[in-house]
Design an enzyme around this catalytic site. Sequence first.
Site, PDB file in Angstrom:
ATOM      1  N   LYS A  41       0.851  -1.212   0.000  1.00  0.00           N
ATOM      2  CA  LYS A  41       0.000   0.000   0.000  1.00  0.00           C
ATOM      3  C   LYS A  41       0.879   1.252   0.000  1.00  0.00           C
ATOM      4  CE  LYS A  41      -1.781   1.538   4.040  1.00  0.00           C
ATOM      5  NZ  LYS A  41      -1.506   2.939   4.416  1.00  0.00           N
ATOM      6  N   ASN A  42       1.832   1.329   0.935  1.00  0.00           N
ATOM      7  CA  ASN A  42       2.565   2.581   1.132  1.00  0.00           C
ATOM      8  C   ASN A  42       3.581   2.857   0.036  1.00  0.00           C
ATOM      9  OD1 ASN A  42       0.971   3.049   3.301  1.00  0.00           O
ATOM     10  ND2 ASN A  42       2.476   2.380   4.819  1.00  0.00           N
ATOM     11  N   ARG A  74      -3.591   9.893   4.420  1.00  0.00           N
ATOM     12  CA  ARG A  74      -2.417  10.732   4.675  1.00  0.00           C
ATOM     13  C   ARG A  74      -1.637  10.963   3.390  1.00  0.00           C
ATOM     14  NH1 ARG A  74       0.432  14.219   8.108  1.00  0.00           N
ATOM     15  NH2 ARG A  74       2.660  13.923   7.850  1.00  0.00           N
ATOM     16  N   CYS A 126      -5.016   8.020   9.382  1.00  0.00           N
ATOM     17  CA  CYS A 126      -5.265   7.467  10.714  1.00  0.00           C
ATOM     18  C   CYS A 126      -4.910   8.484  11.803  1.00  0.00           C
ATOM     19  CB  CYS A 126      -4.425   6.201  10.913  1.00  0.00           C
ATOM     20  SG  CYS A 126      -5.022   4.826   9.909  1.00  0.00           S
ATOM     21  N   ARG A 186       0.701  14.387  13.357  1.00  0.00           N
ATOM     22  CA  ARG A 186       1.143  14.165  11.984  1.00  0.00           C
ATOM     23  C   ARG A 186       1.301  15.485  11.215  1.00  0.00           C
ATOM     24  NH1 ARG A 186      -1.650   8.836   9.578  1.00  0.00           N
ATOM     25  NH2 ARG A 186       0.435   8.555   8.677  1.00  0.00           N
ATOM     26  N   PRO A 187       2.195  16.362  11.698  1.00  0.00           N
ATOM     27  CA  PRO A 187       2.417  17.631  10.990  1.00  0.00           C
ATOM     28  C   PRO A 187       3.138  17.414   9.658  1.00  0.00           C
ATOM     29  CG  PRO A 187       4.027  17.346  12.724  1.00  0.00           C
ATOM     30  CD  PRO A 187       3.089  16.179  12.835  1.00  0.00           C
ATOM     31  N   ASP A 219       5.664  19.832   8.802  1.00  0.00           N
ATOM     32  CA  ASP A 219       6.692  20.888   8.862  1.00  0.00           C
ATOM     33  C   ASP A 219       7.972  20.493   8.131  1.00  0.00           C
ATOM     34  OD1 ASP A 219       6.671  18.987  11.077  1.00  0.00           O
ATOM     35  OD2 ASP A 219       8.482  20.025  11.745  1.00  0.00           O
ATOM     36  N   LEU A 220       8.321  19.206   8.173  1.00  0.00           N
ATOM     37  CA  LEU A 220       9.571  18.786   7.508  1.00  0.00           C
ATOM     38  C   LEU A 220       9.415  18.846   5.976  1.00  0.00           C
ATOM     39  CD1 LEU A 220      10.554  15.799   9.829  1.00  0.00           C
ATOM     40  CD2 LEU A 220      11.349  18.177   9.924  1.00  0.00           C
ATOM     41  N   ASP A 276       3.911   0.181  12.270  1.00  0.00           N
ATOM     42  CA  ASP A 276       2.661  -0.329  11.679  1.00  0.00           C
ATOM     43  C   ASP A 276       2.357  -1.767  12.083  1.00  0.00           C
ATOM     44  OD1 ASP A 276       3.038   1.440   8.506  1.00  0.00           O
ATOM     45  OD2 ASP A 276       2.471   2.087  10.514  1.00  0.00           O
ATOM     46  N   ARG A 297      -9.131  -0.135   4.076  1.00  0.00           N
ATOM     47  CA  ARG A 297      -8.239   0.878   3.487  1.00  0.00           C
ATOM     48  C   ARG A 297      -6.915   0.241   3.096  1.00  0.00           C
ATOM     49  NH1 ARG A 297      -6.890   5.749   7.084  1.00  0.00           N
ATOM     50  NH2 ARG A 297      -5.414   5.882   5.374  1.00  0.00           N
TER      51      ARG A 297
HETATM   52  C1  EPZ Z   1       4.137   6.741   6.643  1.00  0.00           C
HETATM   53  O1  EPZ Z   1       3.390   7.781   7.244  1.00  0.00           O
HETATM   54  C2  EPZ Z   1       3.168   5.577   6.484  1.00  0.00           C
HETATM   55  N1  EPZ Z   1       2.050   5.990   5.647  1.00  0.00           N
HETATM   56  C3  EPZ Z   1       2.636   5.146   7.852  1.00  0.00           C
HETATM   57  O2  EPZ Z   1       1.819   3.986   7.635  1.00  0.00           O
HETATM   58  C4  EPZ Z   1       3.819   4.752   8.740  1.00  0.00           C
HETATM   59  O3  EPZ Z   1       3.344   4.437  10.017  1.00  0.00           O
HETATM   60  C5  EPZ Z   1       4.801   5.935   8.822  1.00  0.00           C
HETATM   61  O4  EPZ Z   1       5.222   6.327   7.490  1.00  0.00           O
HETATM   62  C6  EPZ Z   1       6.044   5.585   9.640  1.00  0.00           C
HETATM   63  O5  EPZ Z   1       6.672   4.476   9.082  1.00  0.00           O
HETATM   64  C7  EPZ Z   1       2.216   6.036   4.299  1.00  0.00           C
HETATM   65  O6  EPZ Z   1       3.286   5.767   3.768  1.00  0.00           O
HETATM   66  C8  EPZ Z   1       1.021   6.445   3.484  1.00  0.00           C
HETATM   67  P1  EPZ Z   1       6.293   9.922   8.965  1.00  0.00           P
HETATM   68  P2  EPZ Z   1       4.032   9.274   7.353  1.00  0.00           P
HETATM   69  O7  EPZ Z   1       6.287  11.202   8.214  1.00  0.00           O
HETATM   70  O8  EPZ Z   1       4.829   9.561   6.148  1.00  0.00           O
HETATM   71  C9  EPZ Z   1       6.550  13.066  12.459  1.00  0.00           C
HETATM   72  C10 EPZ Z   1      -0.116   2.654   7.806  1.00  0.00           C
HETATM   73  O9  EPZ Z   1      -0.672   2.096   8.773  1.00  0.00           O
HETATM   74  N2  EPZ Z   1       6.611  14.072  11.391  1.00  0.00           N
HETATM   75  O10 EPZ Z   1       7.468   9.018   8.853  1.00  0.00           O
HETATM   76  O11 EPZ Z   1       2.950  10.206   7.727  1.00  0.00           O
HETATM   77  C11 EPZ Z   1       5.163  12.436  12.557  1.00  0.00           C
HETATM   78  O12 EPZ Z   1       4.313  13.237  13.343  1.00  0.00           O
HETATM   79  C12 EPZ Z   1       0.406   4.076   7.946  1.00  0.00           C
HETATM   80  O13 EPZ Z   1       0.058   2.122   6.679  1.00  0.00           O
HETATM   81  C13 EPZ Z   1       6.866  15.386  11.740  1.00  0.00           C
HETATM   82  O14 EPZ Z   1       7.041  15.715  12.903  1.00  0.00           O
HETATM   83  O15 EPZ Z   1       4.998   9.066   8.603  1.00  0.00           O
HETATM   84  C14 EPZ Z   1       5.445  11.105  13.195  1.00  0.00           C
HETATM   85  O16 EPZ Z   1       5.509  11.252  14.602  1.00  0.00           O
HETATM   86  C15 EPZ Z   1       0.131   4.660   9.320  1.00  0.00           C
HETATM   87  N3  EPZ Z   1       6.910  16.323  10.751  1.00  0.00           N
HETATM   88  C16 EPZ Z   1       6.826  10.744  12.648  1.00  0.00           C
HETATM   89  O17 EPZ Z   1       7.384  11.958  12.118  1.00  0.00           O
HETATM   90  C17 EPZ Z   1       6.721  16.000   9.424  1.00  0.00           C
HETATM   91  O18 EPZ Z   1       6.790  16.905   8.563  1.00  0.00           O
HETATM   92  C18 EPZ Z   1       6.782   9.716  11.528  1.00  0.00           C
HETATM   93  O19 EPZ Z   1       5.997  10.248  10.496  1.00  0.00           O
HETATM   94  C19 EPZ Z   1       6.450  14.656   9.099  1.00  0.00           C
HETATM   95  C20 EPZ Z   1       6.400  13.702  10.097  1.00  0.00           C
END
Ligand code: EPZ
Length: 417
Positions: A22-23, A93, A117, A122-123, A125-126, A306, A398
């Site tokens: 999926k991802n 997302r 979810c 889930r900001p 900012d990065l 996950d 989903r």
């Molecule tokens: C991806 O989400 C996956 N989703 C998530 O899978 C997965 O849990 C996650 O990566 C971590 O591996 C998809 O690929 C569609 P992150 P993503 O940006 O990209 C913080 C599932 O069940 N963060 O790595 O949103 C954030 O708040 C889903 O399939 C910032 O602070 O994850 C979190 O605490 C759920 N600022 C951490 O980083 C930012 O700009 C990890 O988020 C971005 C993220």
Amino acid sequence: MQKLVITGGKPLIGKVKISGAKNAALAILCAALLAEEEVTIDNIPDINDVRVMLELINFVGADAKWLDKDTVRIKPPVAKGPTPPYRLSKKLRASNLMLGPILARFGEAEIPLPGGCNIGIRPMDLHFKGFVEMGAVVSMEKGCVRATCKKLVGTRIYLDFPSVGATENLMIAACLATGKTLLENVAKEPEIVDLANFLNCMGAKVRGAGTDVIHIEGVSRLGGCQRYSVIPDRIEAGTFMVAAAATRGDVELENVILRHLEPLRAKLQEAGAEVIEYEDNIRVIASGELKSIDIKTLPYPGFPTDMQSQMMAMLATIPGTSLITENIFENRYQVVDELKRMGAKIKVEGRIAIIQGTECLHGTQVKATDLRAGAALVVAALMAKGTTEISNTEYIYRGYHELEKKLVSLGAQIITK
Ligand code: EPZ
């Protein structure tokens, strides 16, 4: 809303084929917006998130259609399309991954802030920091993020956290930037490598995906890609591995990449399950008593967040005390209340969940609160004595293709009502 009704207590036995990731698929479908010629992608899982993503890219001007049950052909947009509607973008997302390709290709992009979810704030900012460093002006108005930049300029970007989404968005955008981009402290998940391979298939110049540093050399345009195949879904595979162990069964998964399942293999073996690895298959066998273990979720190649909820379900009836530490998301223990309704003994203290193994779980009515919590409740229901009714199953659909059908083929007693 549909419910899953599961009568537990039967070991899962047999073979199951794992679908595309999926991802990886969601990121690759967004990246296809960069192309100026047709792309064909196979091993795309037919799940609700993918269907929404296809609606989204068609809304912004692509012409995407299914060629068969898991192959999609995309004619990319020739000009910047309208802003996608919030009713679609709030469903997942990954809609935020449309920002990078549309900005890079057309010089301006406007996307409603994403949904997905509710496992944390889930900001983004990065993502925004990286786009600004590449020369974009990023603003927020009426719940939409708007980014403009006539031509992005490659630069050196350090991610404060190895965010999967930020790595993907910035890697995609850098493909059409002027000059070189160096992304540092990036995510190393297999889905990042799959996305980089797809970008290179379209003529991009991306090196180093899967390591801490990714080098991208901008090109003027990207062509099409005749045939790209998405990697198998390591989280779907992990979910079946845990379900096999939790029900004390014997299940062989077909079409996996063993290296992507290392954390699961290691932790299931530590708990006392037998894991046999073949070339593209993996088999999990468990009988009798398993041992309590501790889990810490970390960015890849650490234990995947996950898989945290599904593991918690399995640990709920293992004698002794197991500890789970969720280091990625700040609100990913919502499944605890539902597992406690089934008799689990779990206490949450901040980022740590303390699981006291109990004799068994008992079937009752429970509700899915997010995708992986829903999967965890399926695992718990398969283990429990009696019948469990799971509502809010739209979360589960989903991210899992034909989950019920696959489980029934392994001997599970499941009906949809
Ligand atoms: C991806 O989400 C996956 N989703 C998530 O899978 C997965 O849990 C996650 O990566 C971590 O591996 C998809 O690929 C569609 P992150 P993503 O940006 O990209 C913080 C599932 O069940 N963060 O790595 O949103 C954030 O708040 C889903 O399939 C910032 O602070 O994850 C979190 O605490 C759920 N600022 C951490 O980083 C930012 O700009 C990890 O988020 C971005 C993220």
